[in-house]
Design a protein around this motif. Structure first.
Motif, short mmCIF file in Angstrom:
data_model
loop_
_atom_site.label_atom_id
_atom_site.label_comp_id
_atom_site.label_asym_id
_atom_site.label_seq_id
_atom_site.Cartn_x
_atom_site.Cartn_y
_atom_site.Cartn_z
N LEU A 53 0.57 -1.14 0.11
CA LEU A 53 0.35 0.11 -0.25
C LEU A 53 0.99 1.17 0.08
N ALA A 54 2.93 1.36 -0.41
CA ALA A 54 3.13 2.66 -0.36
C ALA A 54 2.69 3.34 -0.58
N PRO A 55 1.94 2.80 -2.22
CA PRO A 55 2.14 4.15 -3.25
C PRO A 55 0.66 5.03 -2.94
N VAL A 56 -0.31 4.30 -2.22
CA VAL A 56 -0.81 5.38 -1.90
C VAL A 56 -1.42 5.48 0.14
N ALA A 57 -0.46 5.20 0.82
CA ALA A 57 -0.97 5.09 2.11
C ALA A 57 -0.69 6.64 2.86
N ASP A 58 0.81 7.17 2.71
CA ASP A 58 0.33 8.80 3.24
C ASP A 58 -0.30 9.66 2.24
N LEU A 59 -1.11 9.38 0.82
CA LEU A 59 -2.25 10.67 0.47
C LEU A 59 -3.52 9.92 1.43
N LEU A 60 -4.02 8.36 1.54
CA LEU A 60 -4.65 8.58 1.55
C LEU A 60 -4.44 9.31 3.74
N ARG A 61 -3.68 8.97 4.23
CA ARG A 61 -3.53 9.52 5.84
C ARG A 61 -4.17 11.48 5.41
N ASP A 62 -3.05 11.82 4.65
CA ASP A 62 -3.43 13.18 4.58
C ASP A 62 -4.19 13.69 4.13
N THR A 63 -4.82 12.89 3.42
CA THR A 63 -6.26 13.51 2.96
C THR A 63 -8.13 12.81 3.33
N LEU A 64 -7.39 11.53 4.36
CA LEU A 64 -8.86 11.23 4.36
C LEU A 64 -8.86 11.94 6.31
N PRO A 65 -10.01 13.04 7.14
CA PRO A 65 -10.27 13.09 8.40
C PRO A 65 -10.44 11.36 9.12
N ALA A 66 -9.58 12.02 10.36
CA ALA A 66 -9.63 10.60 10.76
C ALA A 66 -11.09 10.99 11.61
N PRO A 67 -11.34 9.90 12.57
CA PRO A 67 -13.08 10.32 12.76
C PRO A 67 -13.21 10.69 14.05
N THR A 68 -12.40 11.79 14.38
CA THR A 68 -12.76 12.65 16.14
C THR A 68 -14.09 12.76 16.15
N PRO A 69 -14.29 12.75 17.23
CA PRO A 69 -16.03 13.08 17.23
C PRO A 69 -16.30 14.67 16.96
N ASP A 70 -15.74 14.78 16.15
CA ASP A 70 -16.74 16.26 16.16
C ASP A 70 -16.84 15.61 14.13
N ASN A 71 -15.85 15.38 13.80
CA ASN A 71 -15.96 15.06 12.78
C ASN A 71 -17.28 13.71 11.98
N LEU A 72 -17.08 12.53 13.56
CA LEU A 72 -18.63 11.70 13.38
C LEU A 72 -20.27 12.78 13.12
N LYS A 73 -19.83 13.87 14.18
CA LYS A 73 -20.70 14.32 14.21
C LYS A 73 -21.70 14.81 13.33
N CYS A 74 -20.45 15.59 12.65
CA CYS A 74 -21.27 15.95 10.93
C CYS A 74 -21.66 14.76 9.85
N LEU A 75 -21.26 13.97 9.94
CA LEU A 75 -21.51 12.22 8.88
C LEU A 75 -22.81 12.36 9.67
N LYS A 76 -23.72 12.71 11.68
CA LYS A 76 -25.29 12.52 11.64
C LYS A 76 -25.35 13.00 11.72
N THR A 77 -25.74 14.21 10.42
CA THR A 77 -26.40 16.03 10.56
C THR A 77 -26.29 15.56 9.00
N THR A 78 -27.91 15.24 8.88
CA THR A 78 -28.68 15.00 7.35
C THR A 78 -29.00 16.88 7.22
#
Length: 332
Positions: free
Chosen positions: A307-332
């Motif tokens: 996964l080396a070709p995409v590992a850093d890209l995914l870690r850098d561009t996808l937001p971690a599931p923090t409580p605040d980020n998860l709250k965004c996903l529960k808001t319709t």
């Protein structure tokens, strides 16, 4: 719903189960609805599947795969009656002993149950493959990209980085997880497996939710089982079950483990997107609560060199599931 109830009654009237008592069963993330029936004469039980065609449901893939699984000696529900036009199916009742429940009640049986689940995969992967669409690199990449279009967009309102990810990940899938001629059920985990201790060998595992089966790599269902979105599987058990599969197959260990990591990445990226969509678009916020476990699986998979070709890209561009980020996903 009343019309569907009336149609279900008409369907049952043409079977040996007319007049059966009916009670609800827990459903899944689809538009399907389930009821448990009790025969008025014998007391036996069966399950009624209500799969409305007008909502995009189709029972025919389920019946075709169920018959294939039964033919090779596995325990899919037997088909008792069917009406594909109206979306009704009467199937064998395999009971309520889901793996997740059995392991929670008797954790000392966890290894035994998982060994049986591995033996199912070994049996399945040695059987002839029915005609199925391919779960190939292009489709895997499209589905993995849901992590951008649904998960990241749901949190940050943007999905940039997706094009670069697609280009890199397509090559990774083609190289490390090429399609092989085995049936993958695609939802092979502890909430879809039933323990049937009165049966023998691989038939001790009752199979559910396999209607989306495709032709793919043999590591896929192993990932689904061991990187479970709904329950923790210890690293020790995960390693023991991979070793059990390898000992019973002809797979080359290093290549198989690379495929396992790539397919784990693909599956977990897809689940991030699917769970985010279920929370935001379908009003099912409980799926959002499962995302941190999926994220942890993803981070572990990204440590593999494949996964080396995409590992850093995914870690850098996808937001971690923090409580605040998860709250965004529960808001319709």
């Amino acid at each position: 719903m009343a019309d569907r109830d009336a149609c279900a009654t008409m369907f049952l009237a043409g079977t040996d189960w007319a007049g059966a008592t009916r009670g609800p069963l827990a459903g899944d993330a689809s538009n399907r609805r389930y009821e448990r029936l009790r025969h008025p004469g014998t007391g036996e039980t069966a399950v009624l599947m209500d799969a409305p065609p007008e909502k995009g449901e189709d029972i025919r893939p389920f019946t075709r795969i169920a018959r294939h699984l039964c033919k090779i000696g596995l325990s899919a529900p037997r088909i008792l009656a069917e009406d594909a036009e109206h979306g009704f199916l009467l199937i064998e009742d395999l009971g309520d002993d889901l793996y997740a429940r059995v392991v929670r009640a008797t954790p000392e049986r966890e290894t035994l149950l998982y060994e049986a689940a591995i033996d199912v995969l070994l049996t399945l992967h040695k059987a002839p493959l029915p005609a199925l669409d391919a779960y190939d690199a292009a489709l895997m990449t499209d589905l993995a990209a849901l992590a951008y279009s649904k998960y990241r967009d749901g949190i940050e309102g943007r999905a940039d980085g997706e094009d670069r990810f697609r280009s890199l990940f397509l090559d990774i899938c083609a190289k490390h997880a090429p399609e092989e001629p085995v049936l993958i059920q695609r939802d092979y985990h502890a909430e879809n497996l039933l323990w049937l201790p009165d049966r023998d060998g691989p038939a001790r595992v009752g199979l559910l939710d396999f209607q989306d089966a495709m032709a793919g790599h043999p590591a896929y269902d192993l990932v689904s089982l061991l990187q479970d979105a709904r329950r923790d599987v210890s690293p020790e058990l995960q390693e023991a079950m991979i070793a059990r599969y390898l000992s019973g197959s002809s797979q080359q260990p290093d290549a198989f483990r690379a495929a396992y990591a790539v397919l784990g990445t693909q599956r977990n990226l897809r689940i991030l997107g699917v769970f985010a969509r279920l929370g935001r678009e379908f009003g099912k916020p409980h799926y959002i609560d499962l995302i941190p476990r999926v994220w942890n699986h993803l981070m572990q998979d990204l440590d593999h060199p494949a996964l080396a070709p995409v590992a850093d890209l995914l870690r850098d561009t996808l937001p971690a599931p923090t409580p605040d980020n998860l709250k965004c996903l529960k808001t319709t």
